[in-house]
Motif scaffolding. Sequence first.
Motif, PDB file in Angstrom:
ATOM      1  N   LYS A  25       0.831  -1.204   0.000  1.00 36.29           N
ATOM      2  CA  LYS A  25       0.000   0.000   0.000  1.00 36.29           C
ATOM      3  C   LYS A  25       0.871   1.262   0.000  1.00 36.29           C
ATOM      4  CE  LYS A  25      -3.460   2.909   1.095  1.00 36.29           C
ATOM      5  NZ  LYS A  25      -2.796   4.078   1.655  1.00 36.29           N
ATOM      6  N   ILE A  26       1.923   1.268   0.822  1.00 37.81           N
ATOM      7  CA  ILE A  26       2.811   2.429   0.891  1.00 37.81           C
ATOM      8  C   ILE A  26       3.519   2.642  -0.444  1.00 37.81           C
ATOM      9  CG2 ILE A  26       4.936   3.301   1.944  1.00 37.81           C
ATOM     10  CD1 ILE A  26       3.957   1.952   4.572  1.00 37.81           C
ATOM     11  N   ILE A  27       3.991   1.549  -1.062  1.00 36.33           N
ATOM     12  CA  ILE A  27       4.650   1.675  -2.366  1.00 36.33           C
ATOM     13  C   ILE A  27       3.662   2.164  -3.421  1.00 36.33           C
ATOM     14  CG2 ILE A  27       5.822   0.419  -4.219  1.00 36.33           C
ATOM     15  CD1 ILE A  27       6.969  -1.440  -2.071  1.00 36.33           C
ATOM     16  N   ALA A  28       2.439   1.657  -3.357  1.00 37.09           N
ATOM     17  CA  ALA A  28       1.405   2.085  -4.308  1.00 37.09           C
ATOM     18  C   ALA A  28       1.094   3.571  -4.151  1.00 37.09           C
ATOM     19  CB  ALA A  28       0.134   1.258  -4.115  1.00 37.09           C
ATOM     20  N   THR A  29       1.093   4.064  -2.910  1.00 42.10           N
ATOM     21  CA  THR A  29       0.829   5.487  -2.691  1.00 42.10           C
ATOM     22  C   THR A  29       1.990   6.345  -3.164  1.00 42.10           C
ATOM     23  OG1 THR A  29       1.647   5.384  -0.420  1.00 42.10           O
ATOM     24  CG2 THR A  29      -0.696   5.052  -0.738  1.00 42.10           C
ATOM     25  N   THR A  30       3.213   5.837  -2.987  1.00 43.34           N
ATOM     26  CA  THR A  30       4.378   6.546  -3.520  1.00 43.34           C
ATOM     27  C   THR A  30       4.279   6.634  -5.036  1.00 43.34           C
ATOM     28  OG1 THR A  30       5.774   5.745  -1.702  1.00 43.34           O
ATOM     29  CG2 THR A  30       6.905   6.565  -3.656  1.00 43.34           C
ATOM     30  N   LEU A  31       3.881   5.527  -5.667  1.00 47.77           N
ATOM     31  CA  LEU A  31       3.684   5.503  -7.117  1.00 47.77           C
ATOM     32  C   LEU A  31       2.589   6.474  -7.532  1.00 47.77           C
ATOM     33  CD1 LEU A  31       4.061   4.379  -9.956  1.00 47.77           C
ATOM     34  CD2 LEU A  31       2.627   2.426  -9.310  1.00 47.77           C
ATOM     35  N   GLY A  32       1.500   6.515  -6.785  1.00 50.95           N
ATOM     36  CA  GLY A  32       0.416   7.439  -7.108  1.00 50.95           C
ATOM     37  C   GLY A  32       0.870   8.886  -7.066  1.00 50.95           C
ATOM     38  N   GLU A  33       1.700   9.215  -6.072  1.00 46.85           N
ATOM     39  CA  GLU A  33       2.205  10.584  -5.946  1.00 46.85           C
ATOM     40  C   GLU A  33       3.140  10.948  -7.093  1.00 46.85           C
ATOM     41  OE1 GLU A  33       2.675  14.346  -4.074  1.00 46.85           O
ATOM     42  OE2 GLU A  33       1.246  12.715  -3.732  1.00 46.85           O
ATOM     43  N   THR A  34       4.099  10.061  -7.396  1.00 42.30           N
ATOM     44  CA  THR A  34       5.070  10.372  -8.451  1.00 42.30           C
ATOM     45  C   THR A  34       4.413  10.366  -9.826  1.00 42.30           C
ATOM     46  OG1 THR A  34       5.746   8.034  -8.627  1.00 42.30           O
ATOM     47  CG2 THR A  34       6.987   9.432  -7.109  1.00 42.30           C
ATOM     48  N   LEU A  35       3.454   9.462 -10.033  1.00 47.34           N
ATOM     49  CA  LEU A  35       2.760   9.405 -11.318  1.00 47.34           C
ATOM     50  C   LEU A  35       1.875  10.630 -11.512  1.00 47.34           C
ATOM     51  CD1 LEU A  35       2.209   7.845 -13.895  1.00 47.34           C
ATOM     52  CD2 LEU A  35       0.439   6.554 -12.684  1.00 47.34           C
ATOM     53  N   GLY A  36       1.203  11.054 -10.430  1.00 43.93           N
ATOM     54  CA  GLY A  36       0.377  12.251 -10.508  1.00 43.93           C
ATOM     55  C   GLY A  36       1.215  13.480 -10.842  1.00 43.93           C
ATOM     56  N   ASP A  37       2.389  13.601 -10.204  1.00 43.73           N
ATOM     57  CA  ASP A  37       3.283  14.730 -10.485  1.00 43.73           C
ATOM     58  C   ASP A  37       3.882  14.628 -11.885  1.00 43.73           C
ATOM     59  OD1 ASP A  37       2.794  15.838  -8.026  1.00 43.73           O
ATOM     60  OD2 ASP A  37       4.596  15.029  -7.071  1.00 43.73           O
ATOM     61  N   LEU A  38       4.104  13.401 -12.342  1.00 42.26           N
ATOM     62  CA  LEU A  38       4.620  13.197 -13.699  1.00 42.26           C
ATOM     63  C   LEU A  38       3.643  13.754 -14.727  1.00 42.26           C
ATOM     64  CD1 LEU A  38       6.539  11.902 -15.802  1.00 42.26           C
ATOM     65  CD2 LEU A  38       5.316   9.749 -15.460  1.00 42.26           C
ATOM     66  N   LEU A  39       2.369  13.476 -14.536  1.00 42.30           N
ATOM     67  CA  LEU A  39       1.351  13.955 -15.482  1.00 42.30           C
ATOM     68  C   LEU A  39       1.172  15.472 -15.390  1.00 42.30           C
ATOM     69  CD1 LEU A  39      -1.381  11.185 -14.993  1.00 42.30           C
ATOM     70  CD2 LEU A  39       0.126  11.468 -16.969  1.00 42.30           C
ATOM     71  N   ALA A  40       1.051  15.974 -14.151  1.00 35.94           N
ATOM     72  CA  ALA A  40       0.723  17.393 -13.968  1.00 35.94           C
ATOM     73  C   ALA A  40       1.915  18.318 -14.210  1.00 35.94           C
ATOM     74  CB  ALA A  40       0.175  17.617 -12.561  1.00 35.94           C
ATOM     75  N   HIS A  41       3.118  17.884 -13.763  1.00 38.26           N
ATOM     76  CA  HIS A  41       4.280  18.775 -13.809  1.00 38.26           C
ATOM     77  C   HIS A  41       5.271  18.421 -14.926  1.00 38.26           C
ATOM     78  CE1 HIS A  41       2.921  20.624 -10.128  1.00 38.26           C
ATOM     79  NE2 HIS A  41       2.925  19.453  -9.515  1.00 38.26           N
ATOM     80  N   THR A  42       5.759  17.178 -14.908  1.00 42.99           N
ATOM     81  CA  THR A  42       6.786  16.789 -15.882  1.00 42.99           C
ATOM     82  C   THR A  42       6.253  16.878 -17.308  1.00 42.99           C
ATOM     83  OG1 THR A  42       7.735  15.281 -14.238  1.00 42.99           O
ATOM     84  CG2 THR A  42       8.449  15.014 -16.516  1.00 42.99           C
ATOM     85  N   LEU A  43       5.060  16.349 -17.532  1.00 46.10           N
ATOM     86  CA  LEU A  43       4.449  16.409 -18.862  1.00 46.10           C
ATOM     87  C   LEU A  43       3.660  17.700 -19.072  1.00 46.10           C
ATOM     88  CD1 LEU A  43       3.199  12.715 -19.256  1.00 46.10           C
ATOM     89  CD2 LEU A  43       5.360  13.740 -20.025  1.00 46.10           C
ATOM     90  N   GLN A  44       3.544  18.497 -17.996  1.00 45.32           N
ATOM     91  CA  GLN A  44       2.891  19.817 -18.048  1.00 45.32           C
ATOM     92  C   GLN A  44       1.453  19.747 -18.574  1.00 45.32           C
ATOM     93  OE1 GLN A  44       5.611  22.314 -20.304  1.00 45.32           O
ATOM     94  NE2 GLN A  44       6.964  22.582 -18.542  1.00 45.32           N
TER      95      GLN A  44
END
Length: 251
Positions: A25-44
């Motif tokens: 669950k903790i790893i999945a939440t870490t993935l959710g955070e980094t993936l969300g930031d990847l979409l919103a910030h990295t890919l703009q």
Amino acid sequence: MKKAKIISEGLNKVAKITLLFWIMKIIATTLGETLGDLLAHTLQLGYAIGLAITAVFFLLVLAIQLKAKKYNPLLFWLVIVGTTTVGTEISDFMDRTLHLGYLAGSLILITLLINTLWIWKSTIGKIEVYPIFNKKVELFYWIAILFSNSLGTAFGDFLSDNVGLSYLQGAMVTAGVIVIVVLLHYTTKISHIILFWIAFIFTRPFGATFGDLLTKTTAEGGLDLGTIPATAVSVALLGILIFYSHKKKLV
């Protein structure tokens, strides 16, 4: 009685609550955070588009999960990742697009979660998180998980942005809460259902702050690994644990 339990677990749709479950669950939440930031910030793409993309993914895997006849670990954890990613986007959208702030967002989300659990209890008669084989119960389960992960995200961001804690300090605070919940589980008679949902909420900001620690710049208190490497590492770790748990039938 034993035979009935075996049959119900055979029809079960969700993961068993074990130590490995919480690690995943903790790893999945870490993935959710980094993936969300990847979409919103990295890919703009921004929060609105990011929320739309993650919501479509979540609804798709949830529909498949609800139609499944029994527990499938890969499918189950894809839905969990979907809730964590959507939770990240919901929290950020409420704060940064609607300008509600993380405190107001947290209050809204905790109200939604409490109401979901109340309606669940009123409709079904009880709240159970394992085993689950009734579709209506499973739907309540996923709605509560979505609100829990969204609330955990908002609370974690509240600690860093409003309270001013560093990502490491925020992770330590949420880890402390998790430790207290574990101690209460073994030393008191507090309902295991209440403790489960408290733990579920606080493992979200723990994973989220760890994700921020990995991806944010050094000036922001992070390690500046970037969203793509952090997401890739999280995917790999979760994939390994899903394979391991399936082979050992642990969750």
